[in-house]
Design a protein around this motif. Structure first.
Motif, PDB file in Angstrom:
ATOM      1  N   ILE A 117     -15.010  17.164  -0.870  1.00  0.00           N
ATOM      2  CA  ILE A 117     -16.671  17.441  -0.303  1.00  0.00           C
ATOM      3  C   ILE A 117     -16.726  18.916   0.839  1.00  0.00           C
ATOM      4  CG2 ILE A 117     -18.202  15.874   0.748  1.00  0.00           C
ATOM      5  CD1 ILE A 117     -17.267  13.701   0.188  1.00  0.00           C
ATOM      6  N   ALA A 118     -17.734  19.124   0.111  1.00  0.00           N
ATOM      7  CA  ALA A 118     -17.972  20.511   0.859  1.00  0.00           C
ATOM      8  C   ALA A 118     -19.528  20.454   0.983  1.00  0.00           C
ATOM      9  CB  ALA A 118     -17.168  21.996   0.096  1.00  0.00           C
ATOM     10  N   PRO A 119     -20.577  21.626   2.238  1.00  0.00           N
ATOM     11  CA  PRO A 119     -21.167  21.786   2.407  1.00  0.00           C
ATOM     12  C   PRO A 119     -21.672  22.933   1.388  1.00  0.00           C
ATOM     13  CG  PRO A 119     -20.057  22.583   4.199  1.00  0.00           C
ATOM     14  CD  PRO A 119     -18.908  21.632   3.221  1.00  0.00           C
ATOM     15  N   ALA A 120     -23.327  22.961   1.512  1.00  0.00           N
ATOM     16  CA  ALA A 120     -24.128  24.029   1.026  1.00  0.00           C
ATOM     17  C   ALA A 120     -25.571  23.453   1.108  1.00  0.00           C
ATOM     18  CB  ALA A 120     -24.042  24.031  -0.789  1.00  0.00           C
ATOM     19  N   GLY A 121     -25.815  25.054   1.419  1.00  0.00           N
ATOM     20  CA  GLY A 121     -27.395  24.492   2.328  1.00  0.00           C
ATOM     21  C   GLY A 121     -27.593  26.402   2.319  1.00  0.00           C
ATOM     22  N   MET A 122     -28.915  26.460   3.143  1.00  0.00           N
ATOM     23  CA  MET A 122     -29.848  27.737   3.561  1.00  0.00           C
ATOM     24  C   MET A 122     -28.854  28.162   4.663  1.00  0.00           C
ATOM     25  SD  MET A 122     -30.995  30.547   2.787  1.00  0.00           S
ATOM     26  CE  MET A 122     -31.060  30.973   0.678  1.00  0.00           C
ATOM     27  N   PHE A 123     -28.985  28.985   4.269  1.00  0.00           N
ATOM     28  CA  PHE A 123     -29.076  30.044   5.992  1.00  0.00           C
ATOM     29  C   PHE A 123     -29.644  29.595   6.904  1.00  0.00           C
ATOM     30  CE2 PHE A 123     -29.240  34.139   3.351  1.00  0.00           C
ATOM     31  CZ  PHE A 123     -27.860  33.829   3.574  1.00  0.00           C
ATOM     32  N   ASN A 124     -29.336  28.847   8.216  1.00  0.00           N
ATOM     33  CA  ASN A 124     -29.732  28.257   9.001  1.00  0.00           C
ATOM     34  C   ASN A 124     -30.481  26.664   8.898  1.00  0.00           C
ATOM     35  OD1 ASN A 124     -30.493  30.233  11.488  1.00  0.00           O
ATOM     36  ND2 ASN A 124     -31.473  30.958   9.838  1.00  0.00           N
ATOM     37  N   THR A 125     -29.304  25.975   8.343  1.00  0.00           N
ATOM     38  CA  THR A 125     -29.848  24.639   7.496  1.00  0.00           C
ATOM     39  C   THR A 125     -28.844  23.897   8.222  1.00  0.00           C
ATOM     40  OG1 THR A 125     -29.093  24.946   5.309  1.00  0.00           O
ATOM     41  CG2 THR A 125     -31.246  24.960   6.001  1.00  0.00           C
ATOM     42  N   GLY A 126     -27.576  24.169   9.022  1.00  0.00           N
ATOM     43  CA  GLY A 126     -26.722  23.261   9.537  1.00  0.00           C
ATOM     44  C   GLY A 126     -25.975  22.567   8.563  1.00  0.00           C
ATOM     45  N   THR A 127     -25.867  23.522   8.039  1.00  0.00           N
ATOM     46  CA  THR A 127     -24.134  23.228   6.889  1.00  0.00           C
ATOM     47  C   THR A 127     -22.889  23.057   7.838  1.00  0.00           C
ATOM     48  OG1 THR A 127     -24.005  26.112   6.303  1.00  0.00           O
ATOM     49  CG2 THR A 127     -25.535  24.319   4.551  1.00  0.00           C
ATOM     50  N   ASN A 128     -22.811  23.735   9.179  1.00  0.00           N
ATOM     51  CA  ASN A 128     -21.209  24.430   9.974  1.00  0.00           C
ATOM     52  C   ASN A 128     -22.173  22.562  10.854  1.00  0.00           C
ATOM     53  OD1 ASN A 128     -20.769  26.259   8.973  1.00  0.00           O
ATOM     54  ND2 ASN A 128     -21.932  27.660  10.405  1.00  0.00           N
ATOM     55  N   LEU A 129     -22.662  22.186  10.802  1.00  0.00           N
ATOM     56  CA  LEU A 129     -22.524  21.157  11.572  1.00  0.00           C
ATOM     57  C   LEU A 129     -22.359  19.958  10.485  1.00  0.00           C
ATOM     58  CD1 LEU A 129     -23.429  18.826  13.840  1.00  0.00           C
ATOM     59  CD2 LEU A 129     -25.883  19.389  13.017  1.00  0.00           C
ATOM     60  N   LEU A 130     -22.708  19.741   9.298  1.00  0.00           N
ATOM     61  CA  LEU A 130     -22.486  18.657   7.823  1.00  0.00           C
ATOM     62  C   LEU A 130     -20.701  19.635   8.158  1.00  0.00           C
ATOM     63  CD1 LEU A 130     -22.153  16.658   6.144  1.00  0.00           C
ATOM     64  CD2 LEU A 130     -22.840  17.951   4.506  1.00  0.00           C
ATOM     65  N   GLN A 131     -20.121  20.163   8.098  1.00  0.00           N
ATOM     66  CA  GLN A 131     -18.921  20.302   7.599  1.00  0.00           C
ATOM     67  C   GLN A 131     -17.973  19.804   8.994  1.00  0.00           C
ATOM     68  OE1 GLN A 131     -17.282  22.864   8.790  1.00  0.00           O
ATOM     69  NE2 GLN A 131     -14.895  22.752   8.116  1.00  0.00           N
ATOM     70  N   GLU A 132     -18.429  20.522  10.333  1.00  0.00           N
ATOM     71  CA  GLU A 132     -17.608  19.754  11.295  1.00  0.00           C
ATOM     72  C   GLU A 132     -17.645  18.134  11.031  1.00  0.00           C
ATOM     73  OE1 GLU A 132     -18.259  19.914  15.587  1.00  0.00           O
ATOM     74  OE2 GLU A 132     -18.048  21.907  14.554  1.00  0.00           O
ATOM     75  N   LEU A 133     -18.846  17.341  10.851  1.00  0.00           N
ATOM     76  CA  LEU A 133     -18.739  15.942  10.758  1.00  0.00           C
ATOM     77  C   LEU A 133     -18.343  15.318  10.531  1.00  0.00           C
ATOM     78  CD1 LEU A 133     -22.778  15.577  11.671  1.00  0.00           C
ATOM     79  CD2 LEU A 133     -21.037  15.143  12.874  1.00  0.00           C
ATOM     80  N   LEU A 134     -18.092  16.001   9.019  1.00  0.00           N
ATOM     81  CA  LEU A 134     -17.391  15.696   7.559  1.00  0.00           C
ATOM     82  C   LEU A 134     -15.376  16.044   8.255  1.00  0.00           C
ATOM     83  CD1 LEU A 134     -18.914  17.514   4.437  1.00  0.00           C
ATOM     84  CD2 LEU A 134     -18.574  14.391   4.898  1.00  0.00           C
ATOM     85  N   VAL A 135     -15.250  17.243   8.665  1.00  0.00           N
ATOM     86  CA  VAL A 135     -13.824  16.905   8.554  1.00  0.00           C
ATOM     87  C   VAL A 135     -13.394  16.320  10.194  1.00  0.00           C
ATOM     88  CG1 VAL A 135     -12.369  18.777  10.036  1.00  0.00           C
ATOM     89  CG2 VAL A 135     -13.857  19.858   8.167  1.00  0.00           C
ATOM     90  N   LYS A 136     -14.213  15.738  10.989  1.00  0.00           N
ATOM     91  CA  LYS A 136     -13.847  14.713  11.966  1.00  0.00           C
ATOM     92  C   LYS A 136     -14.296  13.430  11.957  1.00  0.00           C
ATOM     93  CE  LYS A 136     -16.000  17.466  15.997  1.00  0.00           C
ATOM     94  NZ  LYS A 136     -16.455  17.324  17.055  1.00  0.00           N
ATOM     95  N   ASN A 137     -14.362  12.810  10.264  1.00  0.00           N
ATOM     96  CA  ASN A 137     -15.552  11.740  10.523  1.00  0.00           C
ATOM     97  C   ASN A 137     -14.309  11.063   9.143  1.00  0.00           C
ATOM     98  OD1 ASN A 137     -16.574  10.661  12.688  1.00  0.00           O
ATOM     99  ND2 ASN A 137     -17.424  12.702  12.637  1.00  0.00           N
TER     100      ASN A 137
END
Length: 373
Positions: A122-142
């Motif tokens: 499972i991996a995030p994608a998205g245009m710049f400034n849309t929160g892809t890093n936030l989703l990635q961190e939430l997935l990694v943690k949980n």
């Protein structure tokens, strides 16, 4: 006058008629009983459905938890100063509704059936400034994929920081490009979790951090979609809009009529993609993080960690010079939960152009409100 014999016959006839009438009533009852029972069943079903809809409506209203409760679950110490910044709950509900919106959940089973057991990601994608890093961190943690850990060992949770063709790249790059460290990976084994953001707040974010997007920036005028003065028109050589180029690499550049057109094109292509993918709203990662992460995780064949409570991302999920000034959880909730912040950067001319240009079908699909000029 009738004699006694006739009276006996008459009484006998009446008695027989009554018996026959009773028998007919009994037969009618048993004949029609299934219909009566079906009618009663239908009435009970309708009553149950109405009650269920009422409960569902109440649940929908209550599913948007108070910001204070979300931050408490995230372990944030809530001071009086922080409380005073909380946006009105009605603002959040009016802008984003009461429940998260996720596009593509109907394709989850197809993804799980297509991927070899234990080989999924499972991996995030998205245009710049849309929160892809936030989703990635939430997935990694949980989240983790149990079958992948069984097959490849501890630590192989299946969570990657981006799709192999590049998280900001257009969907058309799938199978045609691979990031340097992901060239050996099977791209079919990735479930993309694409993050979309309200285009009006997204355009404002692009003014602060444009990344690989290049256009003529005007001091004190951004988002600058169209020129609002003769001087600005001269600076873009008489064009009607501020054209934008996105330089993904030296040989891969896309051209757009405005930053609004970037949003239309990039997300329109992802919506039209026919393979399994999810599209989630950035705003739901703030106000419905646990629900969204659980659904994304389970779609890819994963599960949330059972031995610990859900872990939020409180500080900014971005790091590095390019991300300087990025918001953490509290600041993001305040900024994106307050309706008065949404259009504050737009001139009347730019707002009119945006309303006419931003794709209304995508706005409706994700529950974003089209402003009134």
């Amino acid at each position: 006058m009738i004699d006694s014999g006739q009276r006996i016959l008459l009484n006998l006839f009446i008695s027989i008629s009554i018996i026959v009438a009773i028998q007919i009533c009994i037969l009618e009852y048993f004949h029609l009983r299934p219909q009566y029972e079906n009618l009663i069943s239908d009435l009970k079903h309708d009553q149950t459905r109405v009650q269920a809809n009422a409960v569902s409506a109440i649940t929908a209203i209550n599913s948007l938890h108070p910001i204070e409760a979300i931050l408490a679950n995230a372990g944030v110490e809530i001071t009086d100063e922080i409380k005073q910044q909380f946006p009105p709950k009605d603002d959040i509900r009016q802008m984003y509704g009461s429940e998260p919106i996720i596009l593509g959940l109907d394709r989850c089973e197809r993804f799980r059936e297509t991927v070899v057991t234990g080989d999924g990601f499972i991996a995030p994608a998205g245009m710049f400034n849309t929160g892809t890093n936030l989703l990635q961190e939430l997935l990694v943690k949980n989240c983790y994929l149990p079958e992948r850990i069984l097959k490849h060992g501890e630590g192989n949770t299946g969570m990657r920081w981006q799709v192999p063709w590049g998280k900001h790249s257009p969907v058309s790059w799938r199978y045609k490009h691979a990031a340097p460290t992901m060239t050996t990976l099977n791209q079919t084994e990735f479930l993309p979790a694409v993050v979309i953001k309200d285009p009006y707040t997204w355009m404002d974010s692009m003014c602060r951090h444009s990344y690989a997007a290049n256009w003529k920036h005007i001091s004190d005028h951004c988002p600058n979609l169209i020129p609002i003065s003769d001087e600005e028109k001269k600076e873009i050589h008489g064009e009607d809009t501020f054209k934008v180029n996105i330089r993904y690499s030296d040989t891969n550049v896309t051209h757009h009529t405005s930053i609004a057109d970037i949003w239309n094109t990039w997300y329109g292509d992802w919506i039209d993609a026919d393979f399994p993918r999810l599209i989630v709203r950035f705003e739901d990662l703030l106000f419905h993080a646990e629900s969204v992460v659980q659904q994304v995780c389970e779609c890819g064949g994963g599960t949330l960690h059972e031995d610990k409570k859900f872990e939020y991302s409180v500080d900014s999920a971005k790091s590095g010079a390019a991300h300087k000034g990025s918001n953490g959880l509290v600041k993001s909730m305040v900024k994106y939960g307050n309706r008065s912040n949404r259009l504050i950067a737009f001139t009347p001319q730019d707002l009119k152009y945006a309303i006419e240009t931003v794709r209304d079908d995508i706005m409706k699909k994700f529950g974003y409100l089209t402003p009134i000029a």
